[in-house]
Write a protein that holds these residues in place. Sequence first.
Motif, PDB file in Angstrom:
ATOM      1  N   ILE A 192       0.949  -1.235   0.021  1.00  0.00           N
ATOM      2  CA  ILE A 192      -0.105  -0.123  -0.281  1.00  0.00           C
ATOM      3  C   ILE A 192       0.900   1.248   0.032  1.00  0.00           C
ATOM      4  O   ILE A 192       1.789   1.455   0.808  1.00  0.00           O
ATOM      5  N   LEU A 193       0.495   2.180  -1.041  1.00  0.00           N
ATOM      6  CA  LEU A 193       1.414   3.271  -1.085  1.00  0.00           C
ATOM      7  C   LEU A 193       0.364   4.544  -0.669  1.00  0.00           C
ATOM      8  O   LEU A 193      -0.618   4.519  -1.474  1.00  0.00           O
ATOM      9  N   VAL A 194       0.934   5.441   0.090  1.00  0.00           N
ATOM     10  CA  VAL A 194       0.216   6.630   0.379  1.00  0.00           C
ATOM     11  C   VAL A 194       1.094   7.881   0.051  1.00  0.00           C
ATOM     12  O   VAL A 194       2.269   8.035   0.116  1.00  0.00           O
ATOM     13  N   GLY A 195       0.262   8.841  -0.196  1.00  0.00           N
ATOM     14  CA  GLY A 195       1.214  10.101  -0.621  1.00  0.00           C
ATOM     15  C   GLY A 195       0.060  11.276  -0.819  1.00  0.00           C
ATOM     16  O   GLY A 195      -1.214  10.947  -0.754  1.00  0.00           O
ATOM     17  N   GLY A 196       0.449  12.392  -0.989  1.00  0.00           N
ATOM     18  CA  GLY A 196      -0.341  13.551  -1.327  1.00  0.00           C
ATOM     19  C   GLY A 196       0.104  14.665  -0.376  1.00  0.00           C
ATOM     20  O   GLY A 196       0.772  14.748   0.508  1.00  0.00           O
ATOM     21  N   THR A 211       3.582  11.384   8.598  1.00  0.00           N
ATOM     22  CA  THR A 211       4.222  10.264   8.200  1.00  0.00           C
ATOM     23  C   THR A 211       4.609   9.454   9.294  1.00  0.00           C
ATOM     24  O   THR A 211       4.711   8.249   9.276  1.00  0.00           O
ATOM     25  N   ALA A 212       4.736  10.164  10.789  1.00  0.00           N
ATOM     26  CA  ALA A 212       5.290   9.367  11.997  1.00  0.00           C
ATOM     27  C   ALA A 212       4.035   8.282  12.116  1.00  0.00           C
ATOM     28  O   ALA A 212       4.594   7.002  12.537  1.00  0.00           O
ATOM     29  N   ILE A 213       2.774   8.589  12.102  1.00  0.00           N
ATOM     30  CA  ILE A 213       1.779   7.563  12.394  1.00  0.00           C
ATOM     31  C   ILE A 213       2.074   6.382  11.504  1.00  0.00           C
ATOM     32  O   ILE A 213       1.428   5.378  11.842  1.00  0.00           O
ATOM     33  N   SER A 231       4.287   4.722  10.583  1.00  0.00           N
ATOM     34  CA  SER A 231       5.388   3.782  11.083  1.00  0.00           C
ATOM     35  C   SER A 231       4.772   2.801  11.852  1.00  0.00           C
ATOM     36  O   SER A 231       5.435   1.707  11.887  1.00  0.00           O
ATOM     37  N   HIS A 232       3.623   2.967  12.169  1.00  0.00           N
ATOM     38  CA  HIS A 232       2.751   1.694  12.987  1.00  0.00           C
ATOM     39  C   HIS A 232       2.112   0.791  11.922  1.00  0.00           C
ATOM     40  O   HIS A 232       1.587  -0.367  12.085  1.00  0.00           O
ATOM     41  N   TYR A 233       2.093   1.152  10.557  1.00  0.00           N
ATOM     42  CA  TYR A 233       1.746   0.174   9.543  1.00  0.00           C
ATOM     43  C   TYR A 233       3.035  -0.352   8.633  1.00  0.00           C
ATOM     44  O   TYR A 233       3.070   0.505   7.519  1.00  0.00           O
ATOM     45  N   PRO A 234       3.529  -1.306   9.083  1.00  0.00           N
ATOM     46  CA  PRO A 234       4.709  -1.666   8.265  1.00  0.00           C
ATOM     47  C   PRO A 234       4.784  -2.008   6.791  1.00  0.00           C
ATOM     48  O   PRO A 234       5.427  -1.828   5.896  1.00  0.00           O
ATOM     49  N   GLU A 235       3.261  -2.278   6.542  1.00  0.00           N
ATOM     50  CA  GLU A 235       3.109  -2.562   5.067  1.00  0.00           C
ATOM     51  C   GLU A 235       2.923  -1.376   4.137  1.00  0.00           C
ATOM     52  O   GLU A 235       2.594  -1.560   3.001  1.00  0.00           O
ATOM     53  N   VAL A 236       2.830  -0.238   4.955  1.00  0.00           N
ATOM     54  CA  VAL A 236       2.526   1.000   4.286  1.00  0.00           C
ATOM     55  C   VAL A 236       3.802   1.828   3.806  1.00  0.00           C
ATOM     56  O   VAL A 236       4.261   1.914   4.817  1.00  0.00           O
ATOM     57  N   THR A 237       3.835   2.025   2.553  1.00  0.00           N
ATOM     58  CA  THR A 237       4.987   3.127   2.119  1.00  0.00           C
ATOM     59  C   THR A 237       4.726   4.523   1.811  1.00  0.00           C
ATOM     60  O   THR A 237       3.508   4.608   1.135  1.00  0.00           O
ATOM     61  N   HIS A 238       5.085   5.504   2.456  1.00  0.00           N
ATOM     62  CA  HIS A 238       4.877   6.898   2.138  1.00  0.00           C
ATOM     63  C   HIS A 238       5.655   7.028   0.750  1.00  0.00           C
ATOM     64  O   HIS A 238       6.858   7.163   0.807  1.00  0.00           O
ATOM     65  N   ILE A 239       4.991   7.630  -0.025  1.00  0.00           N
ATOM     66  CA  ILE A 239       5.447   8.147  -1.203  1.00  0.00           C
ATOM     67  C   ILE A 239       5.567   9.549  -1.467  1.00  0.00           C
ATOM     68  O   ILE A 239       4.393  10.318  -1.434  1.00  0.00           O
ATOM     69  N   ASP A 240       6.800  10.401  -1.363  1.00  0.00           N
ATOM     70  CA  ASP A 240       6.522  11.716  -1.291  1.00  0.00           C
ATOM     71  C   ASP A 240       6.610  12.750  -2.645  1.00  0.00           C
ATOM     72  O   ASP A 240       6.559  13.933  -2.694  1.00  0.00           O
ATOM     73  N   SER A 241       6.835  11.845  -3.687  1.00  0.00           N
ATOM     74  CA  SER A 241       7.068  12.608  -5.106  1.00  0.00           C
ATOM     75  C   SER A 241       6.887  11.711  -6.196  1.00  0.00           C
ATOM     76  O   SER A 241       6.940  10.471  -5.983  1.00  0.00           O
ATOM     77  N   LEU A 242       6.688  12.061  -7.398  1.00  0.00           N
ATOM     78  CA  LEU A 242       6.578  11.406  -8.565  1.00  0.00           C
ATOM     79  C   LEU A 242       7.863  10.712  -8.719  1.00  0.00           C
ATOM     80  O   LEU A 242       7.792   9.406  -9.223  1.00  0.00           O
ATOM     81  N   ALA A 243       8.852  11.163  -8.300  1.00  0.00           N
ATOM     82  CA  ALA A 243      10.072  10.805  -8.767  1.00  0.00           C
ATOM     83  C   ALA A 243      10.123   9.536  -7.982  1.00  0.00           C
ATOM     84  O   ALA A 243      10.856   8.458  -8.285  1.00  0.00           O
ATOM     85  N   SER A 244       9.964   9.500  -6.588  1.00  0.00           N
ATOM     86  CA  SER A 244      10.060   8.309  -5.697  1.00  0.00           C
ATOM     87  C   SER A 244       8.925   7.402  -6.043  1.00  0.00           C
ATOM     88  O   SER A 244       9.466   6.115  -6.064  1.00  0.00           O
ATOM     89  N   LEU A 245       8.058   7.662  -6.655  1.00  0.00           N
ATOM     90  CA  LEU A 245       7.225   6.921  -7.179  1.00  0.00           C
ATOM     91  C   LEU A 245       7.499   5.794  -8.329  1.00  0.00           C
ATOM     92  O   LEU A 245       7.533   4.863  -8.590  1.00  0.00           O
TER      93      LEU A 245
END
Lengths: 373, 213
Positions: B174-178, B186-188, B190-204
């Motif tokens: 699961i990727l989340v961003g926006g 983003t800190a919260i 960290s309680h969801y290890p299966e979730v990745t925060h994507i911070d930009s289209l380049a990261s995506l």
Amino acid sequence: MNRIQDFIDRHATMLLLVTDREGKIEKANPYAQQWVGQALVSRYFSEIVIDLSKRFRFQDLLDDPSTPHPLSIATAALHPQTLVFRLKDLGQRILIMGQHDVQEMEKLQKEILSLNKHLSNLTRELHQSNSQLARLNQLKNQFLGMAAHDLRKPVGVMMSFTQILLEELKPQMGDDHASLLGFIDRATQDMARLIDEFLDVSMIEAGRLELNLQHLHLVDVIDEALRYVRPLAAQRKVELNLHYSDNLPPMELDGPKLGQVICNLVSNAIEHSPTDAKVWIRCENDGPMVRLSVRDMGMGISEAKKKTMFQPFERAGTEKNHGERRIGLGLTIAQRIVEAHGGRIWIESKLNEGACFFVTLPSIPIRTGADHD
Amino acid sequence: MITDKNYSQYCTQLVQGQRWACQEIVQEYLDRDIDVQELYTALFQRSLYRVGELWSLNRLSVATEHLATSITEGLMTLVYPRIFNTDRTGKSVVVSCIANEYHQIGAKMVADTFEMYGWDGYFLGADTPLQDLLHLVDSKSPDAICLSLSVYFNIPRLLEAITALRTVQTQAPILVGGHAFQVGGTAILSHYPEVTHIDSLASLEAFIKSVSN
């Protein structure tokens, strides 16, 4: 108090009017003037109200001053807008206040934004689906091309050996066997032609139609093509009549491909003609173009079928007179070849009045090696 | 390459609601075969962030902001012939805004980026009800799920969606961003290890490349 009144009068984004008891406007704030787009003083309130049913009476508003009245006004931008009007009876004068229904506007804005998002998403889906369909069509063409290519060789072997048998064993065979072998020969020739059409279509659809243009006389191309269809015409007892102008210019043509178009049009005309009928092939100048026409005396083609005749895999417009059933790629191929020459092909026909195919081709040189998409 | 001068020219036209002028600029870039990610970030994203900023400073109205968003979304359709015509990889992704989230352009850019890399994207637009999202994920078994969040205060709904997704899907990352994560949140995650925060289209893009290899 006057300063407050003056401030509101100048800056309130609502229509503020003072009228006499007949509705004649005595004062109007700047917003009202700007919004309606014309001088309001001395006009009657009823003149700025859009009243298509001719039932509006100013007196009705006065009779019920406590109720808000939604009324439509023609604005300076000539768009009707509905405002909610409230009246205050001041005795000799009437104060009228017209406002937008803000809640309604907000709802409208929200709905339009939502619809716009939805439309934008549907547009995206449409592009997505189009790309998927284009990919599937490409796969279909690849399959068609590969299958046709692989079938060509065995069918060629069958054709060759059948012709050898017909030539070498005919004297030793009875009429029945020779007739059967003749059927096989014709069937394999039909099959070979169909396979060639599949290959043509797959190449055309893949954008690989390449023309080998040469300086030619169209009449020479027609003469060559008619050589191939005369046996069919003789078999069906159909008379071919060729007429052409003497002053036709030489043109830039791909002879074999255009010959294929002419063969297709003339053999179609023969196959749709009754026995002892005539087919006319005409070729003449038509401004900067040369026009070729092939007219028959067949059953004609309905309006509905005319629209789909040039689409691949559409059956020919009418049942042929001798029970042939063809896949119907010939006209698609013909259209693409003609268009690749910078020309146009179309049909004119009415049911039971025969059909006439027209092809126009530019008589001025076109670029060589044109690809057709 | 989108220069500051060209960006300013585009942004001015956008704020003024000049749809055709904006379209001309974008079409010119596309004709010059601009990189789609650059177009999305250096023109669309940058100008919309600027519009949002001007709105927050009370220098332009909500209506102007909506108009700029609508124009941008319309301009994105010009890019579609390019992004959907790439070779398919056989992978699929579900991209969605969560319930109560009305900003969908970022999510659409994410879906488009996946398409460019040959993934088949299922894009659910703004304010997608959680049940609709769960149903689609259940029926399509995508290789990745992306959730977009623009408004920080919607984080509880995002977490609710992540928890619910685990009831129907246990494999896909699961990727989340926006834009919401620019102000925190983003800190919260960290309680969801299966979730990745994507911070930009380049990261995506980096993520897509890593999964594709």
